[in-house]
Scaffold this motif. Sequence first.
Motif, mmCIF file in Angstrom:
data_model
loop_
_atom_site.group_PDB
_atom_site.id
_atom_site.type_symbol
_atom_site.label_atom_id
_atom_site.label_comp_id
_atom_site.label_asym_id
_atom_site.label_seq_id
_atom_site.Cartn_x
_atom_site.Cartn_y
_atom_site.Cartn_z
ATOM 1 N N ARG A 107 -1.834 15.360 -5.254
ATOM 2 C CA ARG A 107 -1.304 16.708 -5.085
ATOM 3 C C ARG A 107 -1.320 17.132 -3.613
ATOM 4 N NH1 ARG A 107 -1.069 20.248 -9.603
ATOM 5 N NH2 ARG A 107 -1.376 19.129 -11.570
ATOM 6 N N LYS A 108 -2.389 16.785 -2.908
ATOM 7 C CA LYS A 108 -2.468 17.124 -1.491
ATOM 8 C C LYS A 108 -1.442 16.334 -0.687
ATOM 9 C CE LYS A 108 -7.289 18.660 -1.263
ATOM 10 N NZ LYS A 108 -8.608 18.452 -0.626
ATOM 11 N N TRP A 109 -1.185 15.087 -1.090
ATOM 12 C CA TRP A 109 -0.183 14.259 -0.403
ATOM 13 C C TRP A 109 1.216 14.854 -0.586
ATOM 14 C CZ3 TRP A 109 3.894 11.157 -2.310
ATOM 15 C CH2 TRP A 109 4.452 10.270 -1.385
ATOM 16 N N ILE A 110 1.521 15.266 -1.816
ATOM 17 C CA ILE A 110 2.825 15.873 -2.096
ATOM 18 C C ILE A 110 2.992 17.180 -1.318
ATOM 19 C CG2 ILE A 110 4.180 17.020 -3.898
ATOM 20 C CD1 ILE A 110 3.196 14.884 -5.834
ATOM 21 N N ALA A 111 1.916 17.928 -1.180
ATOM 22 C CA ALA A 111 1.957 19.195 -0.446
ATOM 23 C C ALA A 111 1.860 18.995 1.063
ATOM 24 C CB ALA A 111 0.820 20.100 -0.924
ATOM 25 N N ASP A 112 1.829 17.747 1.499
ATOM 26 C CA ASP A 112 1.730 17.397 2.925
ATOM 27 C C ASP A 112 0.426 17.884 3.554
ATOM 28 O OD1 ASP A 112 2.652 16.102 5.182
ATOM 29 O OD2 ASP A 112 3.729 17.845 5.958
ATOM 30 N N ARG A 113 -0.634 17.916 2.737
ATOM 31 C CA ARG A 113 -1.949 18.257 3.270
ATOM 32 C C ARG A 113 -2.846 17.027 3.381
ATOM 33 N NH1 ARG A 113 -0.848 23.188 0.403
ATOM 34 N NH2 ARG A 113 -1.666 22.373 -1.565
ATOM 35 N N LYS A 114 -2.307 15.868 3.008
ATOM 36 C CA LYS A 114 -3.033 14.594 3.113
ATOM 37 C C LYS A 114 -2.046 13.503 3.478
ATOM 38 C CE LYS A 114 -7.540 14.549 1.846
ATOM 39 N NZ LYS A 114 -8.610 13.829 2.571
ATOM 40 N N ASP A 115 -2.515 12.527 4.235
ATOM 41 C CA ASP A 115 -1.729 11.334 4.516
ATOM 42 C C ASP A 115 -2.280 10.181 3.692
ATOM 43 O OD1 ASP A 115 -0.081 12.578 6.379
ATOM 44 O OD2 ASP A 115 -1.493 12.184 8.015
ATOM 45 N N PHE A 116 -1.421 9.224 3.401
ATOM 46 C CA PHE A 116 -1.871 8.034 2.683
ATOM 47 C C PHE A 116 -1.709 6.839 3.603
ATOM 48 C CE2 PHE A 116 -1.201 4.287 0.017
ATOM 49 C CZ PHE A 116 -2.330 4.361 -0.774
ATOM 50 N N SER A 117 -2.774 6.131 3.803
ATOM 51 C CA SER A 117 -2.740 4.991 4.720
ATOM 52 C C SER A 117 -2.852 3.693 3.935
ATOM 53 C CB SER A 117 -3.879 5.078 5.736
ATOM 54 O OG SER A 117 -5.136 4.911 5.100
ATOM 55 N N TRP A 118 -2.221 2.657 4.482
ATOM 56 C CA TRP A 118 -2.292 1.342 3.856
ATOM 57 C C TRP A 118 -3.722 0.821 3.830
ATOM 58 C CZ3 TRP A 118 0.196 -1.429 0.575
ATOM 59 C CH2 TRP A 118 -0.041 -2.804 0.467
ATOM 60 N N SER A 119 -4.488 1.114 4.880
ATOM 61 C CA SER A 119 -5.878 0.661 4.919
ATOM 62 C C SER A 119 -6.675 1.259 3.763
ATOM 63 C CB SER A 119 -6.527 1.032 6.254
ATOM 64 O OG SER A 119 -6.498 2.433 6.466
ATOM 65 N N LYS A 120 -6.315 2.474 3.375
ATOM 66 C CA LYS A 120 -6.983 3.088 2.220
ATOM 67 C C LYS A 120 -6.594 2.367 0.928
ATOM 68 C CE LYS A 120 -7.418 7.507 2.184
ATOM 69 N NZ LYS A 120 -8.904 7.632 2.152
ATOM 70 N N ALA A 121 -5.320 1.964 0.847
ATOM 71 C CA ALA A 121 -4.858 1.279 -0.359
ATOM 72 C C ALA A 121 -5.564 -0.045 -0.569
ATOM 73 C CB ALA A 121 -3.349 1.047 -0.278
#
Length: 246
Positions: A107-121
Amino acid sequence: MTGTKSGIESHLLGLHALARENITSAVEASGADLGRLLQLDLDILCWEQRLLPRPEVDQLTAARRELGFAIYAVGSGLYLHAYAGLRLFLELGFASVYFSANELYRRKWIADRKDFSWSKALDENDGVMAQSFIREFSETAAVDAPRFARDAATSYRHCSQFIHGKLAVTSSLPSALAFSSMVLSDWLAAATDSARSLLFLLYARYGDELLPHDSDGRLASTIEFWFGHLREVRKRLGLPIEPGSN
């Protein structure tokens, strides 16, 4: 004059003609491998369709869309764009599974309040291919996850080198819109590893939940076809264990 309407159209149609020639050359040179990748995409679609009620499926749908554009790009000779599209396919596909277990993050990613990084994946402890993550959804799939995590990581890094303009890889690209069997083969190898890794991840995350209700056997057939050589997969699907199973 190239600045006129007819001149602009002529310029773009000239590029289109070159792309069309490249597509013909690509199919002639690597039709079997392109077909194999398209089949992988269709098999991922089978899982996507069973996941439609879930909120994270939007990212999986977007991932497949990017893979489709990337396949068109590589066939047309737009090689740099093909590597960029393949990397985005990996990011979105793996993010969809990460979001499935982290609704607040999604939800935070969709709202542009979080980024998703490949290193996290692909984090060794908390990533979606970490055995500690997969074990909570499938004990059997956790055994084979590391090999597919390596394939995904290798493909992602390879694509990133093109995006960042690393001379070691970009020097292999044609200087104009022209066909290259070498680059096509390289991209297809990375794309196949990427799509196969995502398909295994979908099996690992959702298989124990969805396979018992797979009345038409479509999901099971996708897994048997691509991963039927793996001992743990054969055990999970109730198939006889063959001597050559890993």
